[in-house]
Design a protein around this motif. Structure first.
Motif, short mmCIF file in Angstrom:
data_model
loop_
_atom_site.label_atom_id
_atom_site.label_comp_id
_atom_site.label_asym_id
_atom_site.label_seq_id
_atom_site.Cartn_x
_atom_site.Cartn_y
_atom_site.Cartn_z
N LEU A 1 0.83 -1.21 0.00
CA LEU A 1 0.00 0.00 0.00
C LEU A 1 0.87 1.26 0.00
N LEU A 2 1.89 1.28 0.85
CA LEU A 2 2.79 2.44 0.90
C LEU A 2 3.45 2.67 -0.45
N GLU A 3 3.90 1.59 -1.05
CA GLU A 3 4.59 1.69 -2.34
C GLU A 3 3.65 2.18 -3.44
N SER A 4 2.46 1.63 -3.50
CA SER A 4 1.53 1.99 -4.58
C SER A 4 0.99 3.41 -4.45
N LYS A 5 0.82 3.88 -3.22
CA LYS A 5 0.24 5.21 -3.01
C LYS A 5 1.28 6.27 -2.66
N LYS A 6 2.55 5.85 -2.62
CA LYS A 6 3.65 6.78 -2.30
C LYS A 6 3.41 7.49 -0.97
N LEU A 7 3.06 6.70 0.05
CA LEU A 7 2.81 7.23 1.38
C LEU A 7 3.88 6.75 2.35
N THR A 8 3.86 7.29 3.57
CA THR A 8 4.81 6.88 4.60
C THR A 8 4.06 6.24 5.76
N ALA A 9 4.79 5.47 6.55
CA ALA A 9 4.20 4.84 7.74
C ALA A 9 3.68 5.89 8.71
#
Length: 109
Positions: free
Chosen positions: A30-38
């Motif tokens: 999910l982080l990788e696909s949406k370019k988000l951080t923990a």
């Protein structure tokens, strides 16, 4: 259930509660696909669960494929978490059942 002494007095009582686990493999995707951080997920989770944000980040960034985020959570907190999960479309958190043991006479603390 309850644990009673020989006179029928309650020594310990168990109440249903909840736990939250994270599927970290799904979380990393999910982080990788949406370019988000923990950290973007940790802040609202920490607020809802009453935990330190740094502890949530530590758990979400663990090397494991799954981890317990928190145990022994009351139903009202889980209701708030479910609302957040539904609103945000989160698919990496798993809500399960847990137990809380109470000692009415504080005899085993």
């Amino acid at each position: 259930g309850d644990i009673l002494d020989r006179n029928g007095s309650i020594l310990a009582s168990t109440t249903e509660a909840y736990r939250v686990d994270a599927d970290l493999k799904t979380f990393r995707r999910l982080l990788e696909s949406k370019k988000l951080t923990a950290e973007e997920f940790a802040a609202p989770l920490a607020e809802i669960l009453g935990e330190e944000e740094s502890e949530i980040v530590k758990k979400l960034t663990a090397e494991n494929n799954g981890i317990i985020i928190k145990r022994k959570i009351e139903k009202d907190t889980i209701d708030l978490l479910r609302e957040y999960i539904d609103e945000e479309g989160i698919n990496f958190l798993i809500i399960g059942y847990d137990n809380i043991r109470y000692y009415p006479n504080e005899s085993f603390l």
